[in-house]
Design a protein around this motif. Structure first.
Motif, short mmCIF file in Angstrom:
data_model
loop_
_atom_site.label_atom_id
_atom_site.label_comp_id
_atom_site.label_asym_id
_atom_site.label_seq_id
_atom_site.Cartn_x
_atom_site.Cartn_y
_atom_site.Cartn_z
N TYR A 1 0.76 -1.56 -0.14
CA TYR A 1 0.17 -0.43 -0.06
C TYR A 1 0.59 1.37 0.48
N ASP B 1 4.02 -4.61 6.71
CA ASP B 1 2.51 -5.46 7.52
C ASP B 1 2.80 -6.29 8.60
N ARG C 1 -0.34 -4.75 11.18
CA ARG C 1 -1.47 -5.69 11.61
C ARG C 1 -1.50 -5.28 13.30
N TYR D 1 -2.93 -2.19 14.25
CA TYR D 1 -4.53 -1.08 13.77
C TYR D 1 -5.33 -2.86 13.67
N GLU D 2 -5.15 -4.00 13.12
CA GLU D 2 -5.60 -4.95 12.85
C GLU D 2 -5.82 -5.32 11.53
N ARG D 3 -4.86 -4.02 10.97
CA ARG D 3 -5.61 -4.41 9.92
C ARG D 3 -3.44 -4.41 8.77
N GLU D 4 -3.61 -3.59 7.41
CA GLU D 4 -2.55 -4.12 6.60
C GLU D 4 -2.63 -2.44 5.98
N ASN D 5 -3.43 -2.13 5.66
CA ASN D 5 -3.33 -0.66 5.18
C ASN D 5 -3.41 0.57 5.94
N ILE D 6 -2.14 1.36 6.60
CA ILE D 6 -2.28 2.27 7.64
C ILE D 6 -1.89 3.50 6.70
#
Length: 387
Positions: free
Chosen positions: A121, A141, A145, A148-153
């Motif tokens: 990203y 990544d 994770r 934020y518990e997601r990859e796209n930050i």
């Protein structure tokens, strides 16, 4: 009595086939896991490129270290080769009130030519980011994770605390974690990796030197080119100030060591095949004893030694093949499950498994030779007297 004998013979056959299966499975698992590990290590070793040269300073003084002036000189002397500075630090990385230890890699805009970075990203650094000492960063990544518990930050803010010196960086990109030697070294002591412009981290710490300068050369003779750089950097020095190492020699040494370890592990696992061979011999001896009268009858009506031998060798081969097939099926299934959950690409080595199967088959046949010879050499009268 006959029924009990048959049941006993069937049980012995099953146990022997099971023993062979365990032996084959252990060797296949050891061999394949070693191969997977070796291939992964190869990818990491060659991730930086076998044609890379790493320059480090042996002196602590900045005046004798790797700095902007040295970087410019190496770039000028390197012509079309790629040159990138690396500043390695450890720090505390904070986001969303969470703080953890992280490895910080200060780089310039050309670092992707040196390290195989996969952008998931956002974007990488530009020359403008480097020249303006921008407070921007790129994270892996795994860090994204966990925080934020997601990859796209992309767009989030990361605060770095390097030895008490704090600065906030805007995240402009997220890259895939792992896959490089640098990652492997840093991840041993820090769970996360972040990239920042080397100019920004040097401004923060007040240290204008680099940990390393890496040259990725197009020269065919990397060692000759490394020696050339070595002579130039250490010219007129009373002692060797700079170490110049080409990755090709380091990777060759590492791969040689890995191959030796793989061979040793395979030899240790191979002992189980010898134990399986002894199991085959034991079952064949029992089988000969059970078939003594039958052998006597066959020899009395004209059966030759060759026919008796062929019958018992065939029985032994059938037993070995059963064990081999069970062992391969179990080990390959386990490998697929393990690599699936570990998210590792895996394809069985057909040649390697065939080689293990062939060796197992030969061992089983060799160990059945004595019982087979005993059966073929029985005297018909003596055999029939056991009725």
């Amino acid at each position: 009595m006959k029924k009990a004998s048959k049941e006993s013979g069937r049980t012995n056959n099953i146990l022997t086939a099971f023993g062979i299966a365990i032996g084959v499975a252990s060797v296949v698992l050891t061999s394949e896991i070693s191969r997977i590990g070796t291939n992964m290590m190869k990818d990491e070793i060659f991730g930086m490129g076998a044609n890379s040269i790493v320059i480090t300073s042996n002196m602590s003084e900045i005046s004798e270290g790797l700095d902007e002036n040295m970087l410019s000189n190496i770039k000028a002397a390197s012509e079309n080769n790629k040159v990138a500075p690396f500043v390695l630090n450890y720090c505390e990385a904070s986001m969303r009130g969470l703080t953890a230890k992280a490895g910080i890699i200060g780089v310039d805009s050309s670092f992707t030519y040196i390290l195989p970075i996969e952008v998931k990203y956002g974007r990488l650094f530009t020359k403008g980011d480097i020249e303006s000492k921008s407070d921007v960063c790129i994270v892996d990544d795994k860090m994204a994770r966990d925080y934020y518990e997601r990859e796209n930050i992309v767009g989030k803010t990361l605060e770095l605390n390097i030895h008490g010196l704090k600065r906030k960086y805007k995240i402009i990109g997220v890259v895939k974690s792992g896959g490089t030697i640098v990652h492997s070294v840093l991840e041993a002591t820090a769970p996360y990796i972040a990239y920042v412009p080397y100019t920004s981290v040097n401004e923060l710490t007040g240290d204008n030197s680099f940990s390393q300068i890496i040259v990725k050369t197009n020269e065919k003779n990397v060692k000759y080119y490394a020696d050339k750089i070595d002579r130039k950097l250490n010219r007129n020095k009373s002692e060797k100030v700079f170490s110049v190492n080409e990755m090709s020699s380091q990777s060759e040494m590492m791969m040689d060591l890995l191959n030796k370890v793989q061979n040793i592990l395979s030899m240790i696992a191979g002992i189980s095949l010898l134990v399986s061979g002894l199991g085959v011999m034991t079952v064949m001896m029992i089988h000969v004893k059970e078939k003594t009268v039958e052998i006597g009858i066959k020899k009395a009506i004209g059966a030759s030694k060759y026919e008796i031998t062929a019958e018992f060798i065939g029985y032994s081969c059938k037993l070995c093949l059963k064990g081999i097939l069970y062992g391969i099926a179990v080990s390959v299934l386990m490998l697929f499950l393990l690599t699936h959950f570990a998210k590792i690409d895996y394809s069985p080595s057909i040649y390697g498994i065939f080689k293990i199967s062939a060796v197992t088959f030969i061992i089983g046949t060799v160990f059945s030779a004595y019982p087979t010879y005993t059966a073929a050499s029985l005297n018909p009268i003596d055999a029939l007297s056991n009725r």
